[in-house]
Write an enzyme that holds these catalytic residues in place. Structure first.
Site, short mmCIF file in Angstrom:
data_model
loop_
_atom_site.label_atom_id
_atom_site.label_comp_id
_atom_site.label_asym_id
_atom_site.label_seq_id
_atom_site.Cartn_x
_atom_site.Cartn_y
_atom_site.Cartn_z
N LEU A 171 9.28 -24.05 -9.04
CA LEU A 171 8.86 -23.14 -7.98
C LEU A 171 7.34 -23.08 -7.87
O LEU A 171 6.76 -22.01 -7.68
CB LEU A 171 9.43 -21.73 -8.20
CG LEU A 171 10.97 -21.61 -8.21
CD1 LEU A 171 11.39 -20.18 -8.51
CD2 LEU A 171 11.54 -22.06 -6.88
N CYS A 172 6.69 -24.23 -8.00
CA CYS A 172 5.24 -24.28 -7.85
C CYS A 172 4.84 -25.42 -6.92
O CYS A 172 3.85 -26.12 -7.14
CB CYS A 172 4.55 -24.43 -9.21
SG CYS A 172 5.25 -25.67 -10.31
N GLY A 173 5.66 -25.64 -5.90
CA GLY A 173 5.35 -26.65 -4.90
C GLY A 173 5.47 -28.06 -5.46
O GLY A 173 6.36 -28.36 -6.25
#
Length: 294
Positions: A88-90
């Site tokens: 969930l950090c691109g």
């Protein structure tokens, strides 16, 4: 066509997701401030060590220290890759893993085909990715970013230096994300070993002139391990800050996308509701006309 109940359920679900992404964005922003401060504080010390090493390299025979001596041929390669423990950090992890793959399969294709490339993975995501693809991961540090410790950086540096001294590897490359800005990290691949004193010497100001005691040769033997430990630690701090920045940006984008999706669903809901009311009114009017006709 979706019913009014289906649309209401979907709107409620997206609003719940939006609350989660908003909360994660705020948490990442708070962690980013601390991680950014730690990374920025580590840079001057690491740069000064590099500067001193460059100054010393001009005063001693660097061939006396094996870690400063480059091998004529690179027959074995060690890649140290730093990723995150969570997602969930691109594209934070995806980009760094692509770069590591490129270095191994394209830049050192012959070594890759002959199985002469080893890996040390700091972070769960990178370890899982390369383990499933049968890369030679000789050491992994999953969960390292749950609680960052200097001891881990020192252990990685000591293992890399030990392998280089024994001749198990001829070159050590570190692949990581350097914190550049909140918008985007800076993908980096740096040669950790052999240490290039010439490159460090170029950064030394011509006005810098130090007096070393007891001697430059003895000091350089102490300085080199400290330099390796500090560089790995700095890279881990940079990666941690870049990860939090990536997560904050990704969660902000997800929150905005949820907001736009809710807006579109509200429009669809109002249209469906208006169509239902219009249908009911038409049925009432048709029924009244039928009764009046009788």
């Amino acid at each position: 066509m979706a019913t009014l109940k289906d649309i209401r359920t979907r709107i409620k679900s997206i609003k719940s997701t939006q609350q989660v992404t908003k909360a994660m964005q705020m948490v990442a922003a708070a962690k980013l401030r601390r991680a950014q401060e730690a990374a920025l504080q580590a840079r001057p010390y690491a740069e000064k060590l590099k500067e001193m090493l460059g100054s010393l390299s001009t005063k001693v025979d660097t061939s006396l220290n094996p870690l400063l001596s480059a091998r004529e041929e690179v027959d074995r390669l060690l890649v140290i890759m730093i990723t995150s423990d969570r997602g969930l950090c691109g594209a934070f992890n995806t980009n760094i893993m692509k770069l590591a793959q490129k270095i191994m399969t394209e830049d050192h294709a012959a070594l890759h085909k002959s199985g002469k490339i080893s890996m040390i993975c700091a972070g769960t995501k990178g370890y899982d990715f390369f383990r499933k693809r049968d890369y030679n991961v000789i050491k992994a540090y999953p969960g390292v970013f749950q609680e960052l410790k200097f001891d881990v950086a020192r252990e990685i540096a000591e293992q890399a230096a030990g392998m280089y001294l024994k001749g198990d590897v001829d070159k050590v490359v570190v692949v990581y994300n350097e914190f550049k800005s909140v918008l985007a990290p800076n993908l980096r691949s740096e040669v950790l070993l052999p240490i290039a004193p010439e490159a460090a010497a170029e950064e030394v100001s011509s006005s810098s002139d130090y007096i070393y005691e007891p001697s430059p040769a003895s000091i350089i033997d102490v300085l080199v391990p400290k330099h390796l430990n500090t560089q790995i630690w700095r890279m881990m701090l940079e990666s941690n800050a870049a990860e939090q920045a990536g997560r904050m940006a990704a969660m902000d984008s997800a929150t905005e996308n949820a907001k736009e999706l809710i807006r579109q669903l509200n429009i669809s809901y109002n249209r469906a509701r208006q169509a239902a009311i219009t249908t009911e009114l038409s049925e009432i009017v048709a029924g009244a006309d039928a009764l009046s006709g009788d």
